[in-house]
Design a protein around this motif. Structure first.
Motif, PDB file in Angstrom:
ATOM      1  N   VAL A   6       0.891  -1.305   0.049  1.00 46.08           N
ATOM      2  CA  VAL A   6      -0.039  -0.082   0.114  1.00 46.08           C
ATOM      3  C   VAL A   6       0.867   1.229   0.019  1.00 46.08           C
ATOM      4  CG1 VAL A   6      -1.582   1.425   1.312  1.00 46.08           C
ATOM      5  CG2 VAL A   6      -1.893  -0.955   1.114  1.00 46.08           C
ATOM      6  N   LEU A   7       0.481   2.076  -0.640  1.00 45.31           N
ATOM      7  CA  LEU A   7       1.203   3.435  -0.445  1.00 45.31           C
ATOM      8  C   LEU A   7       0.314   4.476   0.057  1.00 45.31           C
ATOM      9  CD1 LEU A   7       3.115   5.619  -1.374  1.00 45.31           C
ATOM     10  CD2 LEU A   7       2.253   6.042  -3.793  1.00 45.31           C
ATOM     11  N   THR A   8       0.682   5.006   0.941  1.00 40.69           N
ATOM     12  CA  THR A   8      -0.318   6.182   1.715  1.00 40.69           C
ATOM     13  C   THR A   8       0.324   7.464   1.505  1.00 40.69           C
ATOM     14  OG1 THR A   8      -1.732   6.951   3.634  1.00 40.69           O
ATOM     15  CG2 THR A   8       0.654   5.531   3.895  1.00 40.69           C
ATOM     16  N   ILE A   9      -0.747   8.406   1.268  1.00 42.25           N
ATOM     17  CA  ILE A   9      -0.023   9.935   1.203  1.00 42.25           C
ATOM     18  C   ILE A   9      -0.643  10.715   2.175  1.00 42.25           C
ATOM     19  CG2 ILE A   9       0.428  11.685  -0.627  1.00 42.25           C
ATOM     20  CD1 ILE A   9      -0.261   9.448  -2.576  1.00 42.25           C
ATOM     21  N   GLN A  10      -0.208  11.287   3.241  1.00 41.79           N
ATOM     22  CA  GLN A  10      -0.648  12.028   4.396  1.00 41.79           C
ATOM     23  C   GLN A  10       0.489  12.653   5.179  1.00 41.79           C
ATOM     24  OE1 GLN A  10      -3.283   9.735   6.739  1.00 41.79           O
ATOM     25  NE2 GLN A  10      -2.782   8.072   5.756  1.00 41.79           N
ATOM     26  N   ASP A  11      -0.065  13.515   6.189  1.00 42.23           N
ATOM     27  CA  ASP A  11       1.172  14.354   6.693  1.00 42.23           C
ATOM     28  C   ASP A  11       1.614  13.409   7.908  1.00 42.23           C
ATOM     29  OD1 ASP A  11      -0.616  15.125   9.616  1.00 42.23           O
ATOM     30  OD2 ASP A  11      -1.636  14.837   8.075  1.00 42.23           O
ATOM     31  N   TYR A  12       2.566  13.643   8.519  1.00 41.00           N
ATOM     32  CA  TYR A  12       3.161  12.982   9.817  1.00 41.00           C
ATOM     33  C   TYR A  12       3.297  14.042  10.888  1.00 41.00           C
ATOM     34  CZ  TYR A  12       6.392  10.178  12.740  1.00 41.00           C
ATOM     35  OH  TYR A  12       6.884   9.441  13.629  1.00 41.00           O
ATOM     36  N   SER A  13       2.599  13.493  11.872  1.00 40.23           N
ATOM     37  CA  SER A  13       2.832  14.242  13.349  1.00 40.23           C
ATOM     38  C   SER A  13       3.676  13.557  14.261  1.00 40.23           C
ATOM     39  CB  SER A  13       1.297  14.349  13.911  1.00 40.23           C
ATOM     40  OG  SER A  13       0.518  15.489  13.087  1.00 40.23           O
ATOM     41  N   CYS A  14       4.779  14.212  14.775  1.00 40.86           N
ATOM     42  CA  CYS A  14       5.860  13.529  15.484  1.00 40.86           C
ATOM     43  C   CYS A  14       4.919  13.022  16.792  1.00 40.86           C
ATOM     44  CB  CYS A  14       6.840  14.461  15.974  1.00 40.86           C
ATOM     45  SG  CYS A  14       7.742  14.658  14.479  1.00 40.86           S
ATOM     46  N   MET A  15       4.163  13.794  17.278  1.00 42.56           N
ATOM     47  CA  MET A  15       3.364  13.723  18.656  1.00 42.56           C
ATOM     48  C   MET A  15       1.816  13.553  18.365  1.00 42.56           C
ATOM     49  SD  MET A  15       3.499  12.801  21.896  1.00 42.56           S
ATOM     50  CE  MET A  15       5.011  13.259  22.554  1.00 42.56           C
ATOM     51  N   GLY A  16       0.913  12.613  18.772  1.00 39.66           N
ATOM     52  CA  GLY A  16      -0.423  12.485  18.374  1.00 39.66           C
ATOM     53  C   GLY A  16      -0.647  11.537  17.611  1.00 39.66           C
ATOM     54  N   ARG A  17      -1.490  10.721  17.842  1.00 33.77           N
ATOM     55  CA  ARG A  17      -1.956   9.583  17.046  1.00 33.77           C
ATOM     56  C   ARG A  17      -2.955   9.821  15.851  1.00 33.77           C
ATOM     57  NH1 ARG A  17      -2.496   7.609  22.244  1.00 33.77           N
ATOM     58  NH2 ARG A  17      -1.189   5.939  23.041  1.00 33.77           N
ATOM     59  N   CYS A  18      -2.501  10.012  14.534  1.00 38.60           N
ATOM     60  CA  CYS A  18      -3.209  10.207  13.304  1.00 38.60           C
ATOM     61  C   CYS A  18      -2.405  10.320  12.224  1.00 38.60           C
ATOM     62  CB  CYS A  18      -3.685  11.702  13.722  1.00 38.60           C
ATOM     63  SG  CYS A  18      -2.357  12.970  13.461  1.00 38.60           S
ATOM     64  N   SER A  19      -3.064  10.361  11.110  1.00 32.70           N
ATOM     65  CA  SER A  19      -2.580  10.242   9.903  1.00 32.70           C
ATOM     66  C   SER A  19      -1.272   8.937   9.585  1.00 32.70           C
ATOM     67  CB  SER A  19      -1.773  11.606   9.600  1.00 32.70           C
ATOM     68  OG  SER A  19      -2.645  12.788   9.616  1.00 32.70           O
ATOM     69  N   THR A  26      -0.495   0.268  11.425  1.00 34.59           N
ATOM     70  CA  THR A  26      -1.616  -0.674  11.431  1.00 34.59           C
ATOM     71  C   THR A  26      -1.755  -1.538  10.087  1.00 34.59           C
ATOM     72  OG1 THR A  26      -3.107   1.094  12.573  1.00 34.59           O
ATOM     73  CG2 THR A  26      -4.476  -0.255  10.982  1.00 34.59           C
ATOM     74  N   ILE A  27      -1.344  -0.854   8.964  1.00 34.26           N
ATOM     75  CA  ILE A  27      -1.273  -1.662   7.745  1.00 34.26           C
ATOM     76  C   ILE A  27      -0.099  -2.498   7.760  1.00 34.26           C
ATOM     77  CG2 ILE A  27      -0.721  -1.310   5.401  1.00 34.26           C
ATOM     78  CD1 ILE A  27      -2.367   1.400   5.446  1.00 34.26           C
ATOM     79  N   SER A  28       0.934  -2.169   8.347  1.00 32.54           N
ATOM     80  CA  SER A  28       2.027  -3.202   8.617  1.00 32.54           C
ATOM     81  C   SER A  28       1.523  -4.463   9.241  1.00 32.54           C
ATOM     82  CB  SER A  28       3.221  -2.486   9.185  1.00 32.54           C
ATOM     83  OG  SER A  28       3.901  -1.388   8.073  1.00 32.54           O
ATOM     84  N   ALA A  29       0.883  -4.188  10.463  1.00 38.21           N
ATOM     85  CA  ALA A  29       0.463  -5.198  11.373  1.00 38.21           C
ATOM     86  C   ALA A  29      -0.493  -6.375  10.814  1.00 38.21           C
ATOM     87  CB  ALA A  29      -0.109  -4.654  12.580  1.00 38.21           C
ATOM     88  N   MET A  30      -0.974  -5.650   9.501  1.00 35.92           N
ATOM     89  CA  MET A  30      -1.948  -6.704   8.940  1.00 35.92           C
ATOM     90  C   MET A  30      -1.377  -7.428   7.657  1.00 35.92           C
ATOM     91  SD  MET A  30      -5.180  -3.975   8.314  1.00 35.92           S
ATOM     92  CE  MET A  30      -6.415  -5.147   8.145  1.00 35.92           C
ATOM     93  N   GLY A  31       0.104  -7.358   7.698  1.00 35.87           N
ATOM     94  CA  GLY A  31       0.958  -8.202   7.034  1.00 35.87           C
ATOM     95  C   GLY A  31       1.183  -7.337   5.566  1.00 35.87           C
ATOM     96  N   ILE A  32       0.817  -6.486   5.435  1.00 32.26           N
ATOM     97  CA  ILE A  32       0.984  -5.533   4.282  1.00 32.26           C
ATOM     98  C   ILE A  32       2.163  -4.441   4.429  1.00 32.26           C
ATOM     99  CG2 ILE A  32      -0.164  -3.807   2.662  1.00 32.26           C
ATOM    100  CD1 ILE A  32      -2.972  -5.249   3.905  1.00 32.26           C
ATOM    101  N   GLU A  33       3.157  -4.548   3.254  1.00 30.23           N
ATOM    102  CA  GLU A  33       4.078  -3.460   3.166  1.00 30.23           C
ATOM    103  C   GLU A  33       3.395  -2.040   3.205  1.00 30.23           C
ATOM    104  OE1 GLU A  33       7.836  -2.108   0.451  1.00 30.23           O
ATOM    105  OE2 GLU A  33       6.864  -3.981   0.119  1.00 30.23           O
ATOM    106  N   CYS A  34       3.899  -1.374   3.959  1.00 27.08           N
ATOM    107  CA  CYS A  34       2.929   0.253   3.718  1.00 27.08           C
ATOM    108  C   CYS A  34       4.245   1.025   3.485  1.00 27.08           C
ATOM    109  CB  CYS A  34       2.502   0.381   5.154  1.00 27.08           C
ATOM    110  SG  CYS A  34       1.576   1.943   5.222  1.00 27.08           S
ATOM    111  N   VAL A  35       4.153   1.820   2.493  1.00 25.82           N
ATOM    112  CA  VAL A  35       4.955   2.789   1.852  1.00 25.82           C
ATOM    113  C   VAL A  35       4.289   4.141   2.428  1.00 25.82           C
ATOM    114  CG1 VAL A  35       6.108   3.650  -0.175  1.00 25.82           C
ATOM    115  CG2 VAL A  35       5.837   1.262   0.131  1.00 25.82           C
ATOM    116  N   GLY A  36       4.915   5.173   2.787  1.00 27.47           N
ATOM    117  CA  GLY A  36       4.280   6.323   3.131  1.00 27.47           C
ATOM    118  C   GLY A  36       5.230   7.390   2.303  1.00 27.47           C
TER     119      GLY A  36
END
Length: 279
Positions: A6-19, A26-36
């Motif tokens: 999966v390729l996901t395109i969104q922001d990265y917040s160093c603190m706080g769970r989002c994006s 989450t995607i990695s835990a499902m056994g899927i390579e996650c490219v951000g």
């Protein structure tokens, strides 16, 4: 099982769970390579009192250009929170990579509770409609669906199934093959998801317990798990139910731990074993 990516395109917040903070694990835990691809880096998300912000718009296309002829096929391109000026760039990215055959999942993260997020205006809504033309799956919440279709937001903040059906049909006219509407509250004390299939007119939905409280980043958490479910072969309604249950489990942990969910988001890390067990 062949490798999924999966390729996901969104922001990265160093603190706080989002994006990207929740999408990658989450995607990695499902056994899927996650490219951000990070569209911006923030010290923390905007529910905090203050934050730093570094725009990375000018890096999005150079990143994929550097991949060159390497093996970079994606089973899904998943977009989340985007700035106004970033949407044309993301559309260009989708055009360059879509020949690989992957699907596109658009979460038009821009509004909630009847209003746009700070910093957005109607021009962002118009730009997001253009992005939906490239989506196989569109996952707005009720507020976003109303804004995207110029539909008045319901006075009760809930709406009924006829409203969700109307919104889904309007949204599908922009291009998405499947519309996934979250926040479907058709029964008292319950919430769920409504799915509409543009090609057949079929609709599906479910209702489950409505948990109290407000948690930042739950939409990102939902979309990440739903994308994973879709990539693993689940139907839209199955993937949505999996995602909904995962978010609910994370919220229950947050309640037990007395976590400040509005600031730090739900304790999703503790719910990852539950998500894996559901697979």
């Amino acid at each position: 099982m062949s490798r999924k990516r999966v390729l996901t395109i969104q922001d990265y917040s160093c603190m706080g769970r989002c994006s990207l903070t929740v999408a990658l694990p989450t995607i990695s835990a499902m056994g899927i390579e996650c490219v951000g691809i990070p569209t911006a880096v923030l010290s923390n998300h905007t529910q905090f009192k203050s934050w730093t912000f570094k725009d990375l718009s000018d890096q999005i296309l150079p990143i994929i250009e550097k991949w060159g002829d390497y093996d970079h096929e994606f089973d899904m391109i998943y977009t989340g929170y985007l700035g106004n000026e970033q949407i044309p760039t993301v559309i260009e990215l989708i055009k360059r990579l879509s020949h690989k055959g992957g699907r596109v999942y658009v979460d038009p993260a821009m509004a909630d509770d009847g209003k746009l997020y700070p910093g957005f205006d109607h021009t962002h809504v118009v730009a997001m409609r253009e992005l939906l033309a490239y989506a196989d799956y569109a996952k707005p919440n009720l507020t976003e669906a109303c804004l995207l279709t110029d539909t008045p937001y319901p006075a009760d903040g809930k709406g009924d199934i006829s409203l969700f059906r109307e919104l889904a049909k309007k949204l599908s006219s922009y291009g998405p093959k499947v519309v996934i509407l979250s926040g479907a509250r058709f029964e008292e004390g319950k919430t769920g998801v409504y799915c509409y299939y543009a090609e057949t007119g079929k609709e599906e939905y479910f209702q489950k317990e409505l948990l109290a409280g407000h948690y930042h980043g739950t939409g990102d958490l939902f979309s990440s798990a739903a994308v994973g479910g879709l990539v693993l072969g689940k139907s839209p309604i199955e993937a949505s139910e999996l995602a909904h249950d995962y978010v609910s489990e994370a919220i229950r942990y947050s309640v037990s731990n007395n976590t400040d969910g509005l600031t730090y988001g739900p304790d999703f890390e503790l719910a990852i074993p539950y998500l894996c067990s559901r697979l």
